[in-house]
Design a protein around this motif. Structure first.
Motif, PDB file in Angstrom:
ATOM      1  N   ASN A  40       0.849  -1.184   0.000  1.00 26.57           N
ATOM      2  CA  ASN A  40       0.000   0.000   0.000  1.00 26.57           C
ATOM      3  C   ASN A  40       0.887   1.237   0.000  1.00 26.57           C
ATOM      4  N   ALA A  41       0.797   2.033  -1.037  1.00 25.61           N
ATOM      5  CA  ALA A  41       1.660   3.217  -1.153  1.00 25.61           C
ATOM      6  C   ALA A  41       1.403   4.231  -0.061  1.00 25.61           C
ATOM      7  N   LYS A  42       0.309   4.081   0.685  1.00 28.68           N
ATOM      8  CA  LYS A  42      -0.043   5.054   1.707  1.00 28.68           C
ATOM      9  C   LYS A  42       0.594   4.763   3.061  1.00 28.68           C
ATOM     10  N   TRP A  72       6.005  -5.665  13.049  1.00 33.90           N
ATOM     11  CA  TRP A  72       6.104  -4.546  12.122  1.00 33.90           C
ATOM     12  C   TRP A  72       4.846  -3.697  12.245  1.00 33.90           C
ATOM     13  N   VAL A  73       5.036  -2.475  12.705  1.00 34.62           N
ATOM     14  CA  VAL A  73       3.910  -1.570  12.947  1.00 34.62           C
ATOM     15  C   VAL A  73       3.668  -0.718  11.702  1.00 34.62           C
ATOM     16  N   THR A  74       2.430  -0.684  11.265  1.00 33.65           N
ATOM     17  CA  THR A  74       2.072   0.091  10.081  1.00 33.65           C
ATOM     18  C   THR A  74       1.832   1.550  10.441  1.00 33.65           C
ATOM     19  N   HIS A  75       2.487   2.434   9.728  1.00 31.51           N
ATOM     20  CA  HIS A  75       2.287   3.876   9.884  1.00 31.51           C
ATOM     21  C   HIS A  75       1.772   4.421   8.550  1.00 31.51           C
ATOM     22  N   THR A  76       0.641   5.082   8.598  1.00 28.77           N
ATOM     23  CA  THR A  76      -0.026   5.545   7.382  1.00 28.77           C
ATOM     24  C   THR A  76       0.190   7.037   7.154  1.00 28.77           C
TER      25      THR A  76
END
Length: 302
Positions: A40-42, A72-76
């Motif tokens: 996801n590019a976001k 692994w924590v996702t940051h948007t």
């Protein structure tokens, strides 16, 4: 709304530029080798490690098993900003090519850099758990910073990567504090006194203009009624920041896309005009395990 450009009357090699300074938060940029791109590019992924502490060693059974968790924590990304300008080809020629030639640099210097700082500093101030409201004076400012340092020391935040950001009023209080004035009482051989403070207890000092150093902002969309000018403005609940100490390891600030595009009148299909487009896709995050690496002092809320 059309552009307002005066035809040049006499060529003078000086453009009346608005005063502005570079992005102050850029000093926190670090090499983030462990950050991963996602499908996801976001968003991006940042590793977070959790460990268990020591247990008693048993001479018969040996070690107590422990868990080491790496997630692994996702940051948007949330900040997708842009603007497009057109300058008529004749307007550009009649201003000795100054109009368009100076546009991109002026825009980035006076609009982009201040907004990036405002977003980052307000984000860090909002997320920080070490916060204090205080009215500083020249007699209390050094004690306040000492308290902040002691708080970070007690939280075991590394000393080697801290940056002290100060508002202009706070910086002036520091220069006039009785404790620091003693250090200024030394003249150079030519009789000049240099009162600049570049470091404090090993921390780099970065002065931040007041307009970009508040706790909350509204970022205008550029099209809604009342928001046509774009940019940013302090939110209703915003208060000024006195100073902020940030560990470089506590934050991640990324610019995923900073794309300027220039179209000449020959390729601009909309008008016989020079066209400048700029898009900025960025964000800033405070890491969960390192949130204690930020200390914020603000003026009391009214």
């Amino acid at each position: 709304m059309g552009n307002t450009i005066e035809t040049i009357k006499k060529y003078v090699p000086l453009l009346d530029k608005k005063y502005a300074v570079e992005t102050k938060s850029a000093v926190l940029d670090v090499q983030n080798d462990l950050i991963k791109e996602t499908a996801n590019a976001k968003s991006v992924l940042v590793p977070k490690m959790t460990l268990q502490g020591l247990g008693d060693y048993d001479r018969s059974n040996g070690y107590v098993n422990g868990n080491a968790t790496l997630e692994w924590v996702t940051h948007t990304f949330t900040q997708d900003r842009g603007r497009s300008f057109q300058i008529d080809n004749m307007d550009n020629e009649e201003t000795a090519m100054v109009a368009f030639g100076s546009l991109s640099g002026e825009f980035i210097r006076t609009k982009v850099a201040p907004e990036v700082d405002a977003y980052r500093f307000s984000t860090y101030a909002t997320k920080a758990t070490n916060k204090v409201e205080e009215t500083l004076t020249k007699d209390t400012v050094i004690t306040a910073i000492d308290t902040a340092i002691a708080t970070l020391d007690d939280a075991e935040v590394p000393e080697t990567d801290r940056v002290l950001f100060v508002s202009i009023p706070t910086y002036n209080l520091m220069k006039n504090s009785a404790e620091l004035v003693k250090r200024f009482d030394v003249q150079t051989s030519n009789g000049n006194i240099d009162r600049r403070i570049e470091t404090f207890d090993g921390m780099q000092i970065v002065k931040v203009p007041t307009a970009r150093f508040k706790t909350a902002y509204t970022f205008k969309d550029g099209k809604t009624a009342g928001q046509e000018d774009g940019g940013f403005t302090p939110a209703t609940e915003a208060v000024a920041i006195n100073f902020m100490i940030v560990s470089k390891t506590a934050v991640v600030q990324l610019v995923k896309l900073a794309l300027p595009r220039v179209f000449s009148p020959d390729v601009n299909q909309d008008a016989n005009a020079w066209k400048f487009d700029y898009r900025l896709y960025h964000d800033a995050w405070v890491l969960d395990n390192k949130i204690e690496g930020i200390y914020v002092s603000t003026v009391p809320a009214v």
